[in-house]
Design a protein around this motif. Structure first.
Motif, short mmCIF file in Angstrom:
data_model
loop_
_atom_site.label_atom_id
_atom_site.label_comp_id
_atom_site.label_asym_id
_atom_site.label_seq_id
_atom_site.Cartn_x
_atom_site.Cartn_y
_atom_site.Cartn_z
N THR A 1 2.60 1.58 -3.48
CA THR A 1 1.64 2.05 -4.48
C THR A 1 1.31 3.52 -4.27
O THR A 1 1.17 4.27 -5.24
N SER A 2 1.22 3.94 -3.02
CA SER A 2 0.83 5.33 -2.74
C SER A 2 1.89 6.35 -3.14
O SER A 2 1.56 7.51 -3.37
N ARG B 1 5.37 2.58 -16.25
CA ARG B 1 4.84 1.27 -15.84
C ARG B 1 5.67 0.79 -14.67
O ARG B 1 6.90 0.90 -14.67
N LEU C 1 3.73 6.23 -5.85
CA LEU C 1 3.81 6.36 -7.31
C LEU C 1 2.82 7.42 -7.78
O LEU C 1 1.73 7.55 -7.22
N PRO C 2 3.18 8.21 -8.80
CA PRO C 2 2.28 9.24 -9.29
C PRO C 2 0.96 8.65 -9.78
O PRO C 2 0.94 7.60 -10.42
N LYS C 3 -0.13 9.33 -9.46
CA LYS C 3 -1.45 8.87 -9.92
C LYS C 3 -1.69 9.30 -11.37
O LYS C 3 -2.41 8.64 -12.10
N GLU C 4 -1.10 10.44 -11.74
CA GLU C 4 -1.21 10.95 -13.10
C GLU C 4 0.16 11.31 -13.62
O GLU C 4 1.03 11.72 -12.86
N GLU D 1 0.83 -1.21 0.00
CA GLU D 1 0.00 0.00 0.00
C GLU D 1 0.87 1.26 0.00
O GLU D 1 0.58 2.21 -0.72
N ASP E 1 9.07 9.17 -9.93
CA ASP E 1 8.26 10.34 -9.61
C ASP E 1 8.58 11.46 -10.59
O ASP E 1 9.65 11.46 -11.21
#
Length: 107
Positions: free
Chosen positions: A33-34, A51, A36-39, A30, A64
């Motif tokens: 995953t948090s 990826r 890593l950039p969402k966009e 968690e 990032d």
């Protein structure tokens, strides 16, 4: 009876350790995953794709982006695995972002 009781205690201890390790891995996943950039950033003149495929275990690898008038790209491959490597990477990412926000010149 004493031997059987001892084996039952060992089995219970092993079960508890496996459950604890599984919870630690879940938390690590968690966190990893948090960070890593969402966009992905929209930066003039570049087409950006990303990826991330995690290894079997949680680690501290991440990428990032930070954009202002310039693009700061960071790719990290932290030594080690587990929650400690993941939390270390979270600290490094935070420092890079703070530095990028404070200083205009990347040099």
């Amino acid at each position: 009876v004493e031997s059987l009781t001892h084996h039952m205690q060992d089995a219970e201890q092993e079960r508890v350790e496996k459950e604890t390790y599984a919870r630690e891995l879940k938390i690590g996943e968690e966190v990893q995953t948090s960070i890593l950039p969402k966009e992905l950033p929209d930066f003039p003149g570049l087409e950006i794709a990303a990826r991330f495929i995690a290894a079997k275990e949680v680690g501290g690898d991440f990428y990032d982006f930070l954009t202002n008038d310039k693009l700061l790209l960071s790719i990290a491959d932290t030594s080690g695995k587990g929650i400690s490597a993941c939390l270390y990477s979270l600290s490094v990412r935070s420092m890079l972002r703070s530095y990028g926000e404070i200083h205009e010149e990347l040099e």
